[in-house]
Design a protein around this motif. Structure first.
Motif, PDB file in Angstrom:
ATOM      1  N   PRO A 106      47.232 -97.937  33.971  1.00 63.06           N
ATOM      2  CA  PRO A 106      45.820 -97.553  34.199  1.00 63.06           C
ATOM      3  C   PRO A 106      45.641 -96.179  34.822  1.00 63.06           C
ATOM      4  CG  PRO A 106      46.137 -99.856  34.751  1.00 63.06           C
ATOM      5  CD  PRO A 106      47.501 -99.309  34.459  1.00 63.06           C
ATOM      6  N   LEU A 107      46.510 -95.823  35.774  1.00 67.37           N
ATOM      7  CA  LEU A 107      46.371 -94.514  36.413  1.00 67.37           C
ATOM      8  C   LEU A 107      46.664 -93.388  35.429  1.00 67.37           C
ATOM      9  CD1 LEU A 107      45.818 -92.880  38.956  1.00 67.37           C
ATOM     10  CD2 LEU A 107      48.256 -93.024  39.502  1.00 67.37           C
ATOM     11  N   ALA A 108      47.679 -93.555  34.598  1.00 71.99           N
ATOM     12  CA  ALA A 108      48.016 -92.527  33.610  1.00 71.99           C
ATOM     13  C   ALA A 108      46.874 -92.342  32.621  1.00 71.99           C
ATOM     14  CB  ALA A 108      49.299 -92.907  32.881  1.00 71.99           C
ATOM     15  N   ARG A 109      46.257 -93.438  32.218  1.00 67.68           N
ATOM     16  CA  ARG A 109      45.142 -93.345  31.276  1.00 67.68           C
ATOM     17  C   ARG A 109      43.951 -92.660  31.932  1.00 67.68           C
ATOM     18  NH1 ARG A 109      46.918 -98.665  30.110  1.00 67.68           N
ATOM     19  NH2 ARG A 109      45.119 -99.627  31.121  1.00 67.68           N
ATOM     20  N   PHE A 110      43.699 -92.996  33.213  1.00 65.94           N
ATOM     21  CA  PHE A 110      42.600 -92.342  33.927  1.00 65.94           C
ATOM     22  C   PHE A 110      42.871 -90.850  34.067  1.00 65.94           C
ATOM     23  CE2 PHE A 110      40.866 -90.554  37.827  1.00 65.94           C
ATOM     24  CZ  PHE A 110      39.515 -90.815  37.650  1.00 65.94           C
ATOM     25  N   GLU A 111      44.081 -90.486  34.455  1.00 68.37           N
ATOM     26  CA  GLU A 111      44.411 -89.074  34.658  1.00 68.37           C
ATOM     27  C   GLU A 111      44.233 -88.282  33.369  1.00 68.37           C
ATOM     28  OE1 GLU A 111      48.005 -86.243  36.430  1.00 68.37           O
ATOM     29  OE2 GLU A 111      48.234 -88.434  36.371  1.00 68.37           O
ATOM     30  N   ARG A 112      44.656 -88.854  32.257  1.00 66.38           N
ATOM     31  CA  ARG A 112      44.525 -88.170  30.978  1.00 66.38           C
ATOM     32  C   ARG A 112      43.046 -87.960  30.622  1.00 66.38           C
ATOM     33  NH1 ARG A 112      48.034 -91.183  28.571  1.00 66.38           N
ATOM     34  NH2 ARG A 112      46.553 -92.618  27.618  1.00 66.38           N
ATOM     35  N   ALA A 113      42.246 -88.997  30.816  1.00 71.96           N
ATOM     36  CA  ALA A 113      40.825 -88.900  30.500  1.00 71.96           C
ATOM     37  C   ALA A 113      40.100 -87.950  31.449  1.00 71.96           C
ATOM     38  CB  ALA A 113      40.179 -90.284  30.551  1.00 71.96           C
ATOM     39  N   VAL A 116      40.786 -86.494  43.233  1.00 73.63           N
ATOM     40  CA  VAL A 116      40.147 -87.658  42.609  1.00 73.63           C
ATOM     41  C   VAL A 116      41.205 -88.589  42.040  1.00 73.63           C
ATOM     42  CG1 VAL A 116      38.695 -88.420  40.687  1.00 73.63           C
ATOM     43  CG2 VAL A 116      37.954 -86.521  42.136  1.00 73.63           C
ATOM     44  N   ILE A 117      42.183 -88.028  41.355  1.00 71.63           N
ATOM     45  CA  ILE A 117      43.253 -88.853  40.779  1.00 71.63           C
ATOM     46  C   ILE A 117      44.020 -89.573  41.884  1.00 71.63           C
ATOM     47  CG2 ILE A 117      45.448 -88.752  39.536  1.00 71.63           C
ATOM     48  CD1 ILE A 117      44.166 -86.375  37.935  1.00 71.63           C
ATOM     49  N   GLU A 118      44.281 -88.898  42.984  1.00 68.42           N
ATOM     50  CA  GLU A 118      44.981 -89.533  44.105  1.00 68.42           C
ATOM     51  C   GLU A 118      44.138 -90.667  44.692  1.00 68.42           C
ATOM     52  OE1 GLU A 118      47.665 -90.427  47.220  1.00 68.42           O
ATOM     53  OE2 GLU A 118      47.861 -89.569  45.210  1.00 68.42           O
ATOM     54  N   HIS A 119      42.837 -90.472  44.781  1.00 66.68           N
ATOM     55  CA  HIS A 119      41.968 -91.515  45.321  1.00 66.68           C
ATOM     56  C   HIS A 119      41.953 -92.735  44.404  1.00 66.68           C
ATOM     57  CE1 HIS A 119      38.863 -93.120  47.922  1.00 66.68           C
ATOM     58  NE2 HIS A 119      38.119 -93.388  46.865  1.00 66.68           N
ATOM     59  N   VAL A 120      41.921 -92.514  43.107  1.00 62.21           N
ATOM     60  CA  VAL A 120      41.948 -93.634  42.168  1.00 62.21           C
ATOM     61  C   VAL A 120      43.289 -94.381  42.275  1.00 62.21           C
ATOM     62  CG1 VAL A 120      41.959 -94.254  39.708  1.00 62.21           C
ATOM     63  CG2 VAL A 120      40.261 -92.640  40.595  1.00 62.21           C
ATOM     64  N   ARG A 121      44.372 -93.643  42.497  1.00 58.21           N
ATOM     65  CA  ARG A 121      45.668 -94.289  42.690  1.00 58.21           C
ATOM     66  C   ARG A 121      45.630 -95.227  43.895  1.00 58.21           C
ATOM     67  NH1 ARG A 121      49.982 -93.996  45.802  1.00 58.21           N
ATOM     68  NH2 ARG A 121      49.140 -92.249  47.010  1.00 58.21           N
ATOM     69  N   LEU A 122      45.030 -94.765  44.984  1.00 60.85           N
ATOM     70  CA  LEU A 122      44.928 -95.590  46.189  1.00 60.85           C
ATOM     71  C   LEU A 122      44.046 -96.821  45.946  1.00 60.85           C
ATOM     72  CD1 LEU A 122      44.538 -92.778  48.883  1.00 60.85           C
ATOM     73  CD2 LEU A 122      46.574 -94.161  48.399  1.00 60.85           C
ATOM     74  N   LEU A 123      42.988 -96.652  45.185  1.00 62.76           N
ATOM     75  CA  LEU A 123      42.111 -97.788  44.862  1.00 62.76           C
ATOM     76  C   LEU A 123      42.870 -98.833  44.038  1.00 62.76           C
ATOM     77  CD1 LEU A 123      38.745 -95.993  43.965  1.00 62.76           C
ATOM     78  CD2 LEU A 123      39.270 -97.317  46.029  1.00 62.76           C
ATOM     79  N   LEU A 124      43.693 -98.375  43.107  1.00 60.19           N
ATOM     80  CA  LEU A 124      44.480 -99.309  42.299  1.00 60.19           C
ATOM     81  C   LEU A 124      45.499-100.049  43.163  1.00 60.19           C
ATOM     82  CD1 LEU A 124      45.073 -97.082  39.141  1.00 60.19           C
ATOM     83  CD2 LEU A 124      43.943 -99.317  39.145  1.00 60.19           C
ATOM     84  N   GLU A 125      46.155 -99.322  44.040  1.00 61.95           N
ATOM     85  CA  GLU A 125      47.163 -99.931  44.889  1.00 61.95           C
ATOM     86  C   GLU A 125      46.572-100.907  45.893  1.00 61.95           C
ATOM     87  OE1 GLU A 125      49.317 -96.743  46.679  1.00 61.95           O
ATOM     88  OE2 GLU A 125      50.470 -96.304  44.860  1.00 61.95           O
ATOM     89  N   SER A 126      45.335-100.645  46.303  1.00 62.45           N
ATOM     90  CA  SER A 126      44.693-101.516  47.288  1.00 62.45           C
ATOM     91  C   SER A 126      44.086-102.762  46.655  1.00 62.45           C
ATOM     92  CB  SER A 126      43.602-100.743  48.028  1.00 62.45           C
ATOM     93  OG  SER A 126      42.529-100.442  47.158  1.00 62.45           O
ATOM     94  N   GLY A 127      43.999-102.780  45.328  1.00 61.82           N
ATOM     95  CA  GLY A 127      43.412-103.934  44.649  1.00 61.82           C
ATOM     96  C   GLY A 127      41.915-103.843  44.464  1.00 61.82           C
ATOM     97  N   VAL A 128      41.293-102.733  44.921  1.00 67.32           N
ATOM     98  CA  VAL A 128      39.860-102.566  44.717  1.00 67.32           C
ATOM     99  C   VAL A 128      39.567-102.519  43.215  1.00 67.32           C
ATOM    100  CG1 VAL A 128      37.900-101.010  45.030  1.00 67.32           C
ATOM    101  CG2 VAL A 128      39.474-101.440  46.918  1.00 67.32           C
ATOM    102  N   LEU A 129      40.443-101.833  42.475  1.00 63.34           N
ATOM    103  CA  LEU A 129      40.329-101.813  41.026  1.00 63.34           C
ATOM    104  C   LEU A 129      41.302-102.857  40.464  1.00 63.34           C
ATOM    105  CD1 LEU A 129      40.260 -97.964  40.398  1.00 63.34           C
ATOM    106  CD2 LEU A 129      38.328 -99.537  40.336  1.00 63.34           C
ATOM    107  N   GLU A 130      40.785-104.045  40.218  1.00 61.19           N
ATOM    108  CA  GLU A 130      41.617-105.117  39.692  1.00 61.19           C
ATOM    109  C   GLU A 130      41.908-104.873  38.222  1.00 61.19           C
ATOM    110  OE1 GLU A 130      39.345-108.584  40.426  1.00 61.19           O
ATOM    111  OE2 GLU A 130      39.626-108.533  42.594  1.00 61.19           O
TER     112      GLU A 130
END
Length: 208
Positions: free
Chosen positions: A97-104, A193-207
């Motif tokens: 998911p993070l790689a796809r977000f970063e690319r987009a 922004v990409i780093e923040h999304v990574r943290l959200l994924l790791e924290s489970g906020v983005l299931e």
């Protein structure tokens, strides 16, 4: 799409159908609207400014659009379509998911940087154009948030709301750079922004 002044269509008989001529006029006028507003803003841009840049007659303008706002909304839709096209291209390919977000997200920033006139129209001048344009801008943001959910393979209301917040926050963050024409500042938004999304994924906020 290009923001340079196109050549005038040849006078007299030519091979283009009336529908094709109208389509070409529409494209030229939308590009001219974006270019004019990049210099003068929505309020400071007149129909005459657009006509001069597009090299289209007033009669041809009103054969396609009913007003300056009508032309603006068509140009706004062009900007939206351009953005969607770039994001759809970036969505192709695998990765987590993070790689796809970063690319987009990289594709989003590059789309804004490569089309500064349309970017300013989409992010800045939309508010000067009035309630109809702002409503359409809100609809596009909701569509982008929904697309982000699908792109990252997320599920649940919490993830959907988080994606809405990401899209809204990104819009607020990139708008000053676009307004200033500062492409370096625009691209600099990417890493944090990409780093923040990574943290959200790791924290489970983005299931997912």
């Amino acid at each position: 799409m290009t923001q340079t002044s196109p050549r005038r269509l040849p006078r007299g008989r030519h091979a283009l159908s009336r529908r094709e001529v109208e389509r070409l006029h529409r494209d030229r006028l939308c590009a001219a609207m974006a270019a004019a507003m990049a210099e003068n803003g929505y309020v400071g841009t007149s129909v005459e400014d657009v006509l001069k840049r597009a090299r289209v007659s007033r009669q041809s303008f009103y054969g396609v659009f009913s007003s300056k706002l009508d032309c603006f909304m068509a140009a706004f839709d062009k900007a939206s379509a351009l953005l969607r096209h770039r994001l759809e291209g970036a969505a192709e390919g695998g990765g987590d998911p993070l790689a796809r977000f970063e690319r987009a997200f990289d594709a989003y920033l590059e789309a804004l940087a490569s089309e500064p006139g349309y970017a300013r129209l989409f992010l800045v001048e939309v508010y000067a154009a009035g309630p109809e344009a702002v409503r359409r801008r809100s609809e596009i943001q909701q569509e982008l948030a929904a697309a982000l959910v699908g792109l990252m393979g997320l599920r649940g209301e919490k993830a959907a709301f988080a994606c809405q917040m990401i899209v809204s926050a990104v819009g607020a963050m990139v708008t000053p750079a676009v307004a200033a024409g500062d492409m370096a500042a625009l691209r600099a938004v990417g890493p944090p922004v990409i780093e923040h999304v990574r943290l959200l994924l790791e924290s489970g906020v983005l299931e997912n």
